[in-house]
Design a protein around this motif. Sequence first.
Motif, PDB file in Angstrom:
ATOM      1  N   PHE A   8      44.090  24.549  26.842  1.00 34.08           N
ATOM      2  CA  PHE A   8      43.219  24.367  25.684  1.00 34.08           C
ATOM      3  C   PHE A   8      41.752  24.382  26.119  1.00 34.08           C
ATOM      4  N   CYS A   9      40.999  25.361  25.600  1.00 30.82           N
ATOM      5  CA  CYS A   9      39.573  25.496  25.912  1.00 30.82           C
ATOM      6  C   CYS A   9      38.761  24.762  24.847  1.00 30.82           C
ATOM      7  N   LYS A  10      38.195  23.640  25.222  1.00 30.22           N
ATOM      8  CA  LYS A  10      37.465  22.811  24.271  1.00 30.22           C
ATOM      9  C   LYS A  10      36.107  23.432  23.923  1.00 30.22           C
ATOM     10  N   GLN A  11      35.483  22.907  22.905  1.00 28.46           N
ATOM     11  CA  GLN A  11      34.150  23.377  22.533  1.00 28.46           C
ATOM     12  C   GLN A  11      33.217  23.275  23.732  1.00 28.46           C
ATOM     13  N   GLY A  12      32.481  24.353  23.968  1.00 26.54           N
ATOM     14  CA  GLY A  12      31.596  24.395  25.124  1.00 26.54           C
ATOM     15  C   GLY A  12      32.246  24.975  26.360  1.00 26.54           C
ATOM     16  N   ALA A  13      33.494  25.404  26.237  1.00 28.29           N
ATOM     17  CA  ALA A  13      34.204  25.960  27.389  1.00 28.29           C
ATOM     18  C   ALA A  13      33.594  27.294  27.811  1.00 28.29           C
ATOM     19  N   HIS A  14      33.614  27.551  29.129  1.00 23.21           N
ATOM     20  CA  HIS A  14      33.104  28.820  29.657  1.00 23.21           C
ATOM     21  C   HIS A  14      34.023  29.417  30.726  1.00 23.21           C
ATOM     22  N   TYR A  15      34.647  28.571  31.545  1.00 24.57           N
ATOM     23  CA  TYR A  15      35.505  29.076  32.622  1.00 24.57           C
ATOM     24  C   TYR A  15      36.772  28.227  32.683  1.00 24.57           C
ATOM     25  N   ILE A  16      37.936  28.882  32.666  1.00 22.93           N
ATOM     26  CA  ILE A  16      39.191  28.140  32.755  1.00 22.93           C
ATOM     27  C   ILE A  16      39.470  27.740  34.191  1.00 22.93           C
ATOM     28  N   THR A  17      39.385  28.695  35.105  1.00 21.90           N
ATOM     29  CA  THR A  17      39.767  28.421  36.496  1.00 21.90           C
ATOM     30  C   THR A  17      38.619  28.676  37.462  1.00 21.90           C
ATOM     31  N   ALA A  18      38.685  27.961  38.598  1.00 23.43           N
ATOM     32  CA  ALA A  18      37.777  28.194  39.713  1.00 23.43           C
ATOM     33  C   ALA A  18      38.582  27.988  40.994  1.00 23.43           C
ATOM     34  N   SER A  19      39.382  28.977  41.318  1.00 25.17           N
ATOM     35  CA  SER A  19      40.190  28.899  42.530  1.00 25.17           C
ATOM     36  C   SER A  19      39.305  28.970  43.766  1.00 25.17           C
ATOM     37  N   SER A  20      39.684  28.193  44.782  1.00 30.35           N
ATOM     38  CA  SER A  20      38.998  28.280  46.077  1.00 30.35           C
ATOM     39  C   SER A  20      40.002  28.600  47.175  1.00 30.35           C
ATOM     40  N   ALA A  21      41.067  29.317  46.801  1.00 29.44           N
ATOM     41  CA  ALA A  21      42.100  29.682  47.769  1.00 29.44           C
ATOM     42  C   ALA A  21      41.483  30.450  48.941  1.00 29.44           C
ATOM     43  N   PRO A  22      41.884  30.127  50.163  1.00 33.52           N
ATOM     44  CA  PRO A  22      41.344  30.833  51.334  1.00 33.52           C
ATOM     45  C   PRO A  22      42.054  32.156  51.571  1.00 33.52           C
ATOM     46  N   ASP A  23      41.555  32.933  52.519  1.00 39.38           N
ATOM     47  CA  ASP A  23      42.169  34.221  52.809  1.00 39.38           C
ATOM     48  C   ASP A  23      43.492  34.086  53.551  1.00 39.38           C
ATOM     49  N   THR A  24      43.836  32.881  53.969  1.00 40.03           N
ATOM     50  CA  THR A  24      45.062  32.662  54.746  1.00 40.03           C
ATOM     51  C   THR A  24      46.298  32.478  53.888  1.00 40.03           C
ATOM     52  N   ILE A  25      46.151  32.387  52.564  1.00 38.53           N
ATOM     53  CA  ILE A  25      47.318  32.235  51.698  1.00 38.53           C
ATOM     54  C   ILE A  25      47.389  33.401  50.714  1.00 38.53           C
ATOM     55  N   THR A  26      48.600  33.703  50.273  1.00 33.26           N
ATOM     56  CA  THR A  26      48.830  34.871  49.419  1.00 33.26           C
ATOM     57  C   THR A  26      48.605  34.568  47.951  1.00 33.26           C
ATOM     58  N   TYR A  27      48.964  33.355  47.508  1.00 33.66           N
ATOM     59  CA  TYR A  27      48.914  33.024  46.095  1.00 33.66           C
ATOM     60  C   TYR A  27      47.964  31.847  45.838  1.00 33.66           C
ATOM     61  N   GLY A  28      47.176  31.984  44.786  1.00 32.39           N
ATOM     62  CA  GLY A  28      46.334  30.882  44.331  1.00 32.39           C
ATOM     63  C   GLY A  28      46.919  30.314  43.056  1.00 32.39           C
ATOM     64  N   TYR A  29      46.372  30.711  41.895  1.00 29.97           N
ATOM     65  CA  TYR A  29      46.889  30.276  40.603  1.00 29.97           C
ATOM     66  C   TYR A  29      47.699  31.394  39.956  1.00 29.97           C
ATOM     67  N   VAL A  30      48.876  31.026  39.438  1.00 36.81           N
ATOM     68  CA  VAL A  30      49.695  31.962  38.671  1.00 36.81           C
ATOM     69  C   VAL A  30      50.042  31.301  37.340  1.00 36.81           C
ATOM     70  N   PHE A  31      49.674  31.957  36.240  1.00 40.62           N
ATOM     71  CA  PHE A  31      49.994  31.473  34.899  1.00 40.62           C
ATOM     72  C   PHE A  31      51.087  32.380  34.343  1.00 40.62           C
ATOM     73  N   LEU A  32      52.249  31.796  34.043  1.00 40.35           N
ATOM     74  CA  LEU A  32      53.407  32.562  33.602  1.00 40.35           C
ATOM     75  C   LEU A  32      53.836  32.098  32.207  1.00 40.35           C
ATOM     76  N   ASN A  33      53.832  33.019  31.267  1.00 37.76           N
ATOM     77  CA  ASN A  33      54.259  32.711  29.888  1.00 37.76           C
ATOM     78  C   ASN A  33      53.465  31.549  29.297  1.00 37.76           C
ATOM     79  N   CYS A  34      52.184  31.495  29.583  1.00 34.87           N
ATOM     80  CA  CYS A  34      51.342  30.410  29.068  1.00 34.87           C
ATOM     81  C   CYS A  34      50.614  30.832  27.791  1.00 34.87           C
ATOM     82  N   ARG A  35      50.196  29.828  27.038  1.00 35.35           N
ATOM     83  CA  ARG A  35      49.444  30.053  25.802  1.00 35.35           C
ATOM     84  C   ARG A  35      48.036  29.507  25.982  1.00 35.35           C
ATOM     85  N   ILE A  36      47.058  30.398  25.949  1.00 39.57           N
ATOM     86  CA  ILE A  36      45.665  29.979  26.016  1.00 39.57           C
ATOM     87  C   ILE A  36      45.175  29.802  24.588  1.00 39.57           C
TER      88      ILE A  36
END
Length: 332
Positions: free
Chosen positions: A197-225
């Motif tokens: 749920f993006c509240k009033q004033g929302a601008h960015y949902i995610t800010a991943s900081s995953a490093p280059d050493t991992i394959t997956y950061g955030y995965v959203f599957l069958n989600c409702r924005i």
Amino acid sequence: MKGKFALLILVCLSLPFFTKAQDKPITVAKDGTGDYLTVQEAINAVPDFRKVPTTILIRNGIYQEKLNLSPSKKLVKLVGEDVSKTILTYNDYAAKKNRFGEEMGTSGSSSFYICGDGFTAYNITFQNTSGPVGQAVALWISGDQTTFFNCRIKGFQDTLYTFGAGNRQYFKNCYIEGTVDFIFGAATALFEDCTIFCKQGAHYITASSAPDTITYGYVFLNCRITGDALERTVYLGRPWRPYSKTVYINCTLPKLIKSEGWDNWRKASNEKTAYYAEYKNTGEGFNPEKRVAWSHQLSDDEVKNYTTALIFKGWNPKTTLAETGKYINYEH
């Protein structure tokens, strides 16, 4: 001798009953009908480095506590009575001063620190009620193999801090709300069948900081924005660190999502390292032809790499649902 042998057999036959007794959950109730009045007292009662799960049942109520589950408290399960009535809450924020006159900072603002591996939560609302005052974390999670089923995570800016590169976190049928970077951090996290749920004033949902050493950061599957933010004002994500990774698969995107989809956080070099992708999303916010050129639309072959087993390197978080089924009536 025969008597001793008979006693030994009796003890052996009784072992399953002793095991069941050890699995008796701890109960928290504000009205004094449980084992403890506060959640932190119940957490403190869990034996350090216990090798079997400890279940804490939390009766309905608003528990205003700044909570800490230390790394020594492993395999802890919190089970709420009703997700809308079992509420764990606090109101710190980054600019707030501590007793020494120092600002708490983003990490210091969290309402609940989850550092123990194997943590699970069901039917609980986690929130930070400080309001629109900057960074104010509801959940700070550094434990590995953490799962959340049918939970609500509520706040404004920086609501959910998925701390710890490579830590595995699973969110199923959860509700998460916020405005700016309200899902952020370095962990590998899978959000399945969740409402974002993006509240009033929302601008960015995610800010991943995953490093280059991992394959997956955030995965959203069958989600409702969804949300009440203005139309075309919200980005799907921006890179807190250069190798940020976020993918939306079969998600519903409303008109509040900006057509370009992704932001480079004012740094063009991030476009060469961050990995942002989508697959068969729907809704007025899904405009693949207008997305930034450095994002991706996954092919049918590429999406096969986004299974739970691959994302979590063999860990299956869904087994914890069956293990705790005797305490809750969770609907898939």
